[in-house]
Structure formats: C-alpha cells, structure tokens
Design a protein around this motif. Structure first.
Motif, PDB file in Angstrom:
ATOM      1  N   ALA A  64     -20.875 -50.189  -5.936  1.00  0.00           N
ATOM      2  CA  ALA A  64     -19.652 -49.381  -5.868  1.00  0.00           C
ATOM      3  C   ALA A  64     -19.955 -48.081  -5.133  1.00  0.00           C
ATOM      4  O   ALA A  64     -21.015 -47.481  -5.337  1.00  0.00           O
ATOM      5  CB  ALA A  64     -19.109 -49.082  -7.264  1.00  0.00           C
ATOM      6  N   LEU A  65     -19.028 -47.682  -4.283  1.00  0.00           N
ATOM      7  CA  LEU A  65     -19.117 -46.394  -3.589  1.00  0.00           C
ATOM      8  C   LEU A  65     -17.877 -45.595  -3.948  1.00  0.00           C
ATOM      9  O   LEU A  65     -16.756 -45.956  -3.574  1.00  0.00           O
ATOM     10  CB  LEU A  65     -19.203 -46.601  -2.075  1.00  0.00           C
ATOM     11  N   TYR A  66     -18.071 -44.518  -4.713  1.00  0.00           N
ATOM     12  CA  TYR A  66     -16.973 -43.652  -5.127  1.00  0.00           C
ATOM     13  C   TYR A  66     -16.955 -42.425  -4.214  1.00  0.00           C
ATOM     14  O   TYR A  66     -17.914 -41.649  -4.180  1.00  0.00           O
ATOM     15  CB  TYR A  66     -17.157 -43.222  -6.586  1.00  0.00           C
ATOM     16  N   VAL A  67     -15.864 -42.258  -3.474  1.00  0.00           N
ATOM     17  CA  VAL A  67     -15.715 -41.135  -2.558  1.00  0.00           C
ATOM     18  C   VAL A  67     -14.732 -40.150  -3.181  1.00  0.00           C
ATOM     19  O   VAL A  67     -13.554 -40.476  -3.384  1.00  0.00           O
ATOM     20  CB  VAL A  67     -15.215 -41.599  -1.179  1.00  0.00           C
ATOM     21  N   VAL A  68     -15.222 -38.971  -3.497  1.00  0.00           N
ATOM     22  CA  VAL A  68     -14.442 -37.981  -4.237  1.00  0.00           C
ATOM     23  C   VAL A  68     -14.100 -36.804  -3.320  1.00  0.00           C
ATOM     24  O   VAL A  68     -14.926 -36.367  -2.523  1.00  0.00           O
ATOM     25  CB  VAL A  68     -15.242 -37.482  -5.466  1.00  0.00           C
ATOM     26  N   HIS A  69     -12.855 -36.318  -3.446  1.00  0.00           N
ATOM     27  CA  HIS A  69     -12.417 -35.137  -2.678  1.00  0.00           C
ATOM     28  C   HIS A  69     -12.513 -35.384  -1.169  1.00  0.00           C
ATOM     29  O   HIS A  69     -13.044 -34.563  -0.432  1.00  0.00           O
ATOM     30  CB  HIS A  69     -13.252 -33.896  -3.039  1.00  0.00           C
ATOM     31  N   LEU A  70     -11.985 -36.501  -0.717  1.00  0.00           N
ATOM     32  CA  LEU A  70     -12.070 -36.818   0.711  1.00  0.00           C
ATOM     33  C   LEU A  70     -11.028 -36.026   1.474  1.00  0.00           C
ATOM     34  O   LEU A  70      -9.836 -36.254   1.354  1.00  0.00           O
ATOM     35  CB  LEU A  70     -11.862 -38.312   0.936  1.00  0.00           C
ATOM     36  N   GLU A  71     -11.485 -35.068   2.275  1.00  0.00           N
ATOM     37  CA  GLU A  71     -10.598 -34.203   3.046  1.00  0.00           C
ATOM     38  C   GLU A  71     -11.203 -33.960   4.421  1.00  0.00           C
ATOM     39  O   GLU A  71     -12.385 -34.207   4.657  1.00  0.00           O
ATOM     40  CB  GLU A  71     -10.391 -32.851   2.343  1.00  0.00           C
ATOM     41  N   GLY A  72     -10.360 -33.435   5.320  1.00  0.00           N
ATOM     42  CA  GLY A  72     -10.853 -32.932   6.601  1.00  0.00           C
ATOM     43  C   GLY A  72     -11.557 -33.958   7.451  1.00  0.00           C
ATOM     44  O   GLY A  72     -11.193 -35.125   7.510  1.00  0.00           O
ATOM     45  N   ALA A  73     -12.622 -33.511   8.118  1.00  0.00           N
ATOM     46  CA  ALA A  73     -13.280 -34.329   9.134  1.00  0.00           C
ATOM     47  C   ALA A  73     -13.913 -35.583   8.565  1.00  0.00           C
ATOM     48  O   ALA A  73     -14.076 -36.567   9.283  1.00  0.00           O
ATOM     49  CB  ALA A  73     -14.345 -33.495   9.849  1.00  0.00           C
ATOM     50  N   PHE A  74     -14.295 -35.572   7.261  1.00  0.00           N
ATOM     51  CA  PHE A  74     -14.920 -36.766   6.698  1.00  0.00           C
ATOM     52  C   PHE A  74     -13.950 -37.945   6.690  1.00  0.00           C
ATOM     53  O   PHE A  74     -14.363 -39.089   6.592  1.00  0.00           O
ATOM     54  CB  PHE A  74     -15.441 -36.494   5.287  1.00  0.00           C
ATOM     55  N   ARG A  75     -12.644 -37.685   6.767  1.00  0.00           N
ATOM     56  CA  ARG A  75     -11.700 -38.795   6.837  1.00  0.00           C
ATOM     57  C   ARG A  75     -11.953 -39.644   8.068  1.00  0.00           C
ATOM     58  O   ARG A  75     -11.883 -40.863   8.031  1.00  0.00           O
ATOM     59  CB  ARG A  75     -10.264 -38.257   6.873  1.00  0.00           C
ATOM     60  N   TYR A  76     -12.233 -38.987   9.205  1.00  0.00           N
ATOM     61  CA  TYR A  76     -12.506 -39.738  10.427  1.00  0.00           C
ATOM     62  C   TYR A  76     -13.756 -40.585  10.267  1.00  0.00           C
ATOM     63  O   TYR A  76     -13.824 -41.726  10.714  1.00  0.00           O
ATOM     64  CB  TYR A  76     -12.692 -38.778  11.601  1.00  0.00           C
ATOM     65  N   ILE A  77     -14.771 -40.008   9.636  1.00  0.00           N
ATOM     66  CA  ILE A  77     -16.031 -40.737   9.469  1.00  0.00           C
ATOM     67  C   ILE A  77     -15.825 -41.960   8.585  1.00  0.00           C
ATOM     68  O   ILE A  77     -16.331 -43.041   8.869  1.00  0.00           O
ATOM     69  CB  ILE A  77     -17.111 -39.805   8.897  1.00  0.00           C
ATOM     70  N   PHE A  78     -15.049 -41.815   7.504  1.00  0.00           N
ATOM     71  CA  PHE A  78     -14.869 -42.959   6.621  1.00  0.00           C
ATOM     72  C   PHE A  78     -13.920 -43.999   7.221  1.00  0.00           C
ATOM     73  O   PHE A  78     -14.068 -45.197   6.960  1.00  0.00           O
ATOM     74  CB  PHE A  78     -14.394 -42.497   5.243  1.00  0.00           C
ATOM     75  N   ASP A  79     -12.948 -43.568   8.018  1.00  0.00           N
ATOM     76  CA  ASP A  79     -12.146 -44.547   8.742  1.00  0.00           C
ATOM     77  C   ASP A  79     -13.031 -45.347   9.690  1.00  0.00           C
ATOM     78  O   ASP A  79     -12.885 -46.557   9.850  1.00  0.00           O
ATOM     79  CB  ASP A  79     -11.032 -43.852   9.536  1.00  0.00           C
ATOM     80  N   PHE A  80     -13.942 -44.650  10.326  1.00  0.00           N
ATOM     81  CA  PHE A  80     -14.888 -45.307  11.229  1.00  0.00           C
ATOM     82  C   PHE A  80     -15.809 -46.244  10.456  1.00  0.00           C
ATOM     83  O   PHE A  80     -16.011 -47.399  10.831  1.00  0.00           O
ATOM     84  CB  PHE A  80     -15.703 -44.234  11.962  1.00  0.00           C
ATOM     85  N   ALA A  81     -16.340 -45.762   9.322  1.00  0.00           N
ATOM     86  CA  ALA A  81     -17.239 -46.589   8.516  1.00  0.00           C
ATOM     87  C   ALA A  81     -16.521 -47.818   7.987  1.00  0.00           C
ATOM     88  O   ALA A  81     -17.086 -48.905   7.932  1.00  0.00           O
ATOM     89  CB  ALA A  81     -17.808 -45.759   7.362  1.00  0.00           C
ATOM     90  N   ASN A  82     -15.256 -47.647   7.614  1.00  0.00           N
ATOM     91  CA  ASN A  82     -14.498 -48.771   7.082  1.00  0.00           C
ATOM     92  C   ASN A  82     -14.337 -49.872   8.118  1.00  0.00           C
ATOM     93  O   ASN A  82     -14.233 -51.050   7.794  1.00  0.00           O
ATOM     94  CB  ASN A  82     -13.128 -48.284   6.612  1.00  0.00           C
ATOM     95  N   ARG A  83     -14.316 -49.492   9.398  1.00  0.00           N
ATOM     96  CA  ARG A  83     -14.209 -50.477  10.465  1.00  0.00           C
ATOM     97  C   ARG A  83     -15.484 -51.308  10.585  1.00  0.00           C
ATOM     98  O   ARG A  83     -15.461 -52.470  10.986  1.00  0.00           O
ATOM     99  CB  ARG A  83     -13.928 -49.747  11.788  1.00  0.00           C
ATOM    100  N   LEU A  84     -16.621 -50.696  10.228  1.00  0.00           N
ATOM    101  CA  LEU A  84     -17.903 -51.390  10.299  1.00  0.00           C
ATOM    102  C   LEU A  84     -18.100 -52.351   9.139  1.00  0.00           C
ATOM    103  O   LEU A  84     -18.806 -53.343   9.255  1.00  0.00           O
ATOM    104  CB  LEU A  84     -19.047 -50.368  10.277  1.00  0.00           C
ATOM    105  N   MET A  85     -17.503 -52.025   8.023  1.00  0.00           N
ATOM    106  CA  MET A  85     -17.809 -52.752   6.805  1.00  0.00           C
ATOM    107  C   MET A  85     -17.252 -54.169   6.843  1.00  0.00           C
ATOM    108  O   MET A  85     -16.189 -54.424   7.385  1.00  0.00           O
ATOM    109  CB  MET A  85     -17.227 -52.019   5.594  1.00  0.00           C
TER     110      MET A  85
END
Length: 411
Positions: A95-116
């Motif tokens: 499990a990966l719990y991402v807490v307080h996702l705001e700002g520039a990290f949103r782009y990184i996680f959208d990108f990471a989600n594409r890889l997964m």
C-alpha cells in the motif's frame, strides 16, 4: 528492513530524517515514512542516496507526506528510480498512502500513475487529512516532523457529516495534469463561474452580467489576475515558481468562482501567479495541444516556423486565440524582468508548458502488460513534454511576430 548504517551516504540521510521506518501496520508489515518537507536541495545532495538501501525484501507499506515541500524530485529521477527497482520491491509494496498531495507533486504522481501497472495503481491511496490516516496507520507511531503537523493544522477541518470518502483509491490511469480526487475538499461541488469553464461559457456569463463582449474578449477574471501581477509582481523573485498558502489560495479561488469581489492586494502575490496557471490548466478547451506542437517538426528556418504556428493559431476559436496572445505577451513581459525575478523564458516555459499545452490523455484501455511498455510510453511522454517546453519557449520569444499582421516581423 536492511539499512546499511555503515554507508557514509546514509549517515547524512539519517540526520535529515527524509525516509525512515516507523513500526508496523495492523497486519504486521513494516511502515516506511517519506516526508517531502525533509527532502534536501538536489543541488547539494544526490537524490540517489535518499533511497539507497532503504527498501525491504519483505512486505511493507509506504506513507508519503507530500506537503509542505521545498524541493521535489525531477520526472527523470522518478523514471530512473522506477527502472532501478527490482520487481520484488514493487510486488512487496502492499500500500502507498499519499497524504496532503498539493502543488507540483500532483504532476509527479500523475506521471507516476501512468507508469504503474493496473495492479500497482490499485495499491495507491490519496488521503486528505491526518485524522483519516490515523485509523490505518496510527499517528503516534509515525514520528511526523513538525512541518507536516503545522501543514495539517492550517487546513480546513474535515466535515464529519460528509458522505464522501476522505480516502480515495484511484484505479487505472489518468491524463497528465488531469484533476483527480485527493480527499473530501476536492470533491466539493460548486457552480464555477471562473475556473474550469470554457471561454465561450465565460463570455456568456459575462454577457448576462452586463460585460460588453467584443471580438477581442478576454475573461475579466484573467485580466484581474494578470494586471495585478503587472503592477505588483514583475520584480518578485520566483514569481510563478513559489507556492502560496494553500488555505488562502483556495479562499481566493472560491471567491472568484462565485464572482465575489476580491482585492488581490490583500493577498500574497504568489496566489495571483498560481491562479493564472490554474486558470489556463483547467480550461476544458486547451489553448494548444501536443499535436499543435508538431507543426514545427519539419520547419527549419524562422520564417517557416512562424508561418506554421500562425496557421495553428488562425484555426483556434477566437476567444482561445485572444487568451493565448494575452498570456504569451504577458509572459514575455515577465521574462523582460528576469534579471530581478529570475524567471527567464526557459523557466517560464518549464512552468507553463504542462498547463498551457495539453497532452493526449490515457484511455481506459491504455494498460501495459510489461514494464518495458510502460517505460516506452513514459519516454514518449517525456519527449513530448520537452517538445512542448521548447515550443512554448520559442512562442514567448516570437509572440510579437506570431500575432502580427506586419509580414516584415516574420522574416
């Protein structure tokens, strides 16, 4: 957990407390905590050492506290880490719990989600408040740094009566830069009259409220923000790069969406700059797409490049064309002050390209059977992103020629 304490690089990381083990979850699996607020300056420390020898070969869960963040890993580093991870580490992450996702990290996680892979994406949970994490991973065991706690305290409280889940499990993939669900506050429904509406919608709303709509129409809300920046933000170092208070940003955006008068002088200048980026990003009809960028692929000389892009611009709807010209002209003015604000044309292009130039979103069937396929698609995206940055940089530089009827400027 096998962490090589004798590793010299680890000694520095250990002092920073960037990533650490924090007991066990309810199923007896090790909990690894990663805090973005503790990430060091990448110019000072190699991020490769941050994750060195910290992964476990047994089942584990990871809690990532995304805000506040003073530095962030690059997309290329993220891709590099994904390539380096053995399959056993991805499989053992339960499990990966991402807490307080705001700002520039949103782009990184959208990108990471594409890889997964789809299986990996199902392990990903977004959590808006610490109190929603506590039943899953007791906070008393996490030894959270004070900046994470301070960030939580300045957030609006959770609405206990809300029927909307505060823990969102995102399945599948989404388009880069898309608006996802990151907890209760992002699921709040409101009738927007500024952000997330087409320019035709905004023109009709303004027409109803008595605004004179002409061929050169630009939404007044965009003019309000940009004119405020022209008057008060041109010499502000890091304009468009620094993030404002999340609470004040949401307050101002909410007021503008309700057409409530706002005096932007009463707020941090970075609220206006981030609202401009948000306005452009949330346009349902993008100003430009990655397909438009490819018009320059075969153009080798300046006159040809200008002509090709003018053809793209001429085919835009009139309001989109107006806003594109208005924004590019303004960005050129910001760059003219780069000796003070440090926002060169290249820096502006890096910040605005993901917002202004939209990429083709992933389809529901766009699922990868192998890691190689996922990495290939990620490399394609990174190439497209770099092309968009290069194109926008050139468009800011050439904005006068692109929108001029004087053909002498095109030579």
């Amino acid at each position: 957990m096998s962490v090589q304490q004798e590793n010299p690089a680890f000694a520095t990381i250990d002092k920073l407390n960037v990533i650490y083990e924090a007991g066990l979850d309810g199923q007896g699996r090790p909990v690894i905590v990663l805090c973005a607020c503790q990430l060091p300056n990448p110019d000072v420390m190699d991020y490769d050492t941050v994750l060195a020898d910290t992964l476990t070969e047994s089942e584990y869960v990871l809690a990532f506290f995304a805000s506040p963040a003073y530095y962030r890993p690059s997309w290329m580093w993220l891709l590099k880490v994904y390539r380096a991870l053995d399959r056993k580490y991805k499989k053992n992450l339960k499990a990966l719990y991402v807490v307080h996702l705001e700002g520039a990290f949103r782009y990184i996680f959208d990108f990471a989600n594409r890889l997964m892979s789809p299986k990996f994406a199902e392990k990903l949970f977004y959590i808006s408040h610490l109190e929603n994490l506590d039943p899953i991973l007791p906070l008393r065991n996490l030894n959270l740094p004070q900046p994470v706690i301070d960030y939580e305290l300045q957030l609006p409280s959770v609405n206990a009566s809300s029927s909307t889940a505060t823990v969102d499990k995102r399945r599948g993939t989404t388009g880069f830069g898309s608006t996802g669900k990151y907890g209760t506050r992002r699921n709040t429904t409101e009738v927007a009259m500024a952000f997330g509406r087409t320019l035709d919608d905004l023109a009709e709303i303004d027409r109803i409220t008595g605004v004179n709509i002409g061929e050169d129409y630009i939404p007044p809300v965009l003019c309000l923000m940009i004119e405020h920046l022209r008057q008060h933000g041109m010499d502000q170092e890091g304009i468009f790069r620094k993030s404002p208070s999340s609470v004040e940003f949401k307050q101002v955006k909410h007021a503008l969406n309700k057409r409530i008068p706002v005096d932007l002088k009463n707020y941090d200048i970075h609220i206006s700059s981030n609202l401009v980026k948000t306005f452009v990003k949330e346009l349902p009809v993008p100003l430009l797409t990655s397909r438009d960028v490819h018009c320059l692929d075969k153009a080798t000389v300046r006159q040809e490049r200008v002509g090709q892009m003018q053809g793209v611009i001429s085919r835009l709807p009139r309001y989109e064309r107006n806003v594109l010209q208005y924004v590019l002209c303004f960005l050129g003015e910001v760059a003219d002050h780069s000796d003070v604000n440090s926002m060169t044309i290249n820096n502006l292009a890096i910040l605005f390209a993901p917002n202004l130039i939209h990429h083709q979103p992933a389809s529901a069937t766009d699922q990868f059977t192998t890691q190689e396929e996922a990495l290939k698609r990620a490399n394609i995206y990174l190439t497209e992103l770099q092309n968009s940055i290069d194109c926008l940089q050139w468009m800011i530089l050439e904005h006068r020629a692109l929108f001029s009827t004087d053909k002498s400027l095109n030579k």
